[in-house]
Design a protein around this motif. Structure first.
Motif, PDB file in Angstrom:
ATOM      1  N   CYS A 277      -4.897  -8.404   7.016  1.00  0.00           N
ATOM      2  CA  CYS A 277      -3.719  -7.590   7.317  1.00  0.00           C
ATOM      3  C   CYS A 277      -3.853  -7.000   8.719  1.00  0.00           C
TER       4      CYS A 277
ATOM      5  N   CYS B 105      -1.430  -4.988  10.050  1.00  0.00           N
ATOM      6  CA  CYS B 105      -0.490  -3.876  10.218  1.00  0.00           C
ATOM      7  C   CYS B 105      -1.172  -2.729  10.958  1.00  0.00           C
TER       8      CYS B 105
ATOM      9  N   CYS C  30      -3.717  -0.624   8.824  1.00  0.00           N
ATOM     10  CA  CYS C  30      -4.991  -1.296   8.547  1.00  0.00           C
ATOM     11  C   CYS C  30      -5.837  -1.394   9.807  1.00  0.00           C
TER      12      CYS C  30
ATOM     13  N   ARG D  90      -6.351   4.350   0.091  1.00  0.00           N
ATOM     14  CA  ARG D  90      -7.450   3.589   0.683  1.00  0.00           C
ATOM     15  C   ARG D  90      -8.771   4.222   0.257  1.00  0.00           C
TER      16      ARG D  90
ATOM     17  N   ILE E 272       0.195  -3.944   2.810  1.00  0.00           N
ATOM     18  CA  ILE E 272      -1.203  -3.611   2.523  1.00  0.00           C
ATOM     19  C   ILE E 272      -1.751  -2.939   3.773  1.00  0.00           C
TER      20      ILE E 272
END
Ligand SMILES: [Zn+2]
Ligand SMILES: [Zn+2]
Length: 129
Positions: free
Chosen positions: A25, A27, A30, A67, A129
């Motif tokens: 991921c 993003c 992340c 997380r 995610i």
């Protein structure tokens, strides 16, 4: 069965049964949390059994997901949609051989500007995610 842990050993766990092909991921969230990008494999939450969870802490990163990390050494360990029976386990927490291979790049459009994704795997926008 796979074994996993954080860097300092304050979180140690096993994962029973199948794990999905890992995703990467890219993003913003992340990347910011991990320091680069995030690679994780999804499995059932009840397949993860802790032999030590003394260091495990959860950061509620958004209104729908949390997380998991070690509060002592800072290792990133888990991502989970709140209330989901599934959990993503960070690949770097697992001992080799994992017998798993990266399958897809998610949120490729949010990747950092300092690297390229050049391994030929599919690149998609989303899912979260
Ligand atoms: Zn630790
Ligand atoms: Zn992400």
């Amino acid at each position: 069965m796979r074994k996993g842990s954080c860097l300092c050993g304050a979180v140690v766990f096993t994962v029973e049964g199948d794990m999905k092909p890992p995703i990467a991921c890219h993003c913003r969230e992340c990347r910011q949390q991990s320091g680069h990008y995030f690679a994780a494999s999804e499995t059932r939450r009840d397949a993860v059994k802790f032999t030590n969870d003394e260091g495990l802490a959860w950061y509620k990163a958004s209104d729908f997901a949390s997380r998991g990390f070690c509060r002592h050494c800072g290792s990133k360990l888990f991502w989970s949609r709140d209330g989901s029976p599934m959990i993503h386990v960070l690949m770097a927490s697992l001992e080799a051989p994992t017998a798993l291979k990266l399958s897809v790049h998610m949120w490729a459009g949010e990747k950092g500007d300092y690297y390229d994704i050049a391994d030929g795997l599919p690149q998609v926008e989303g899912d979260d995610i």
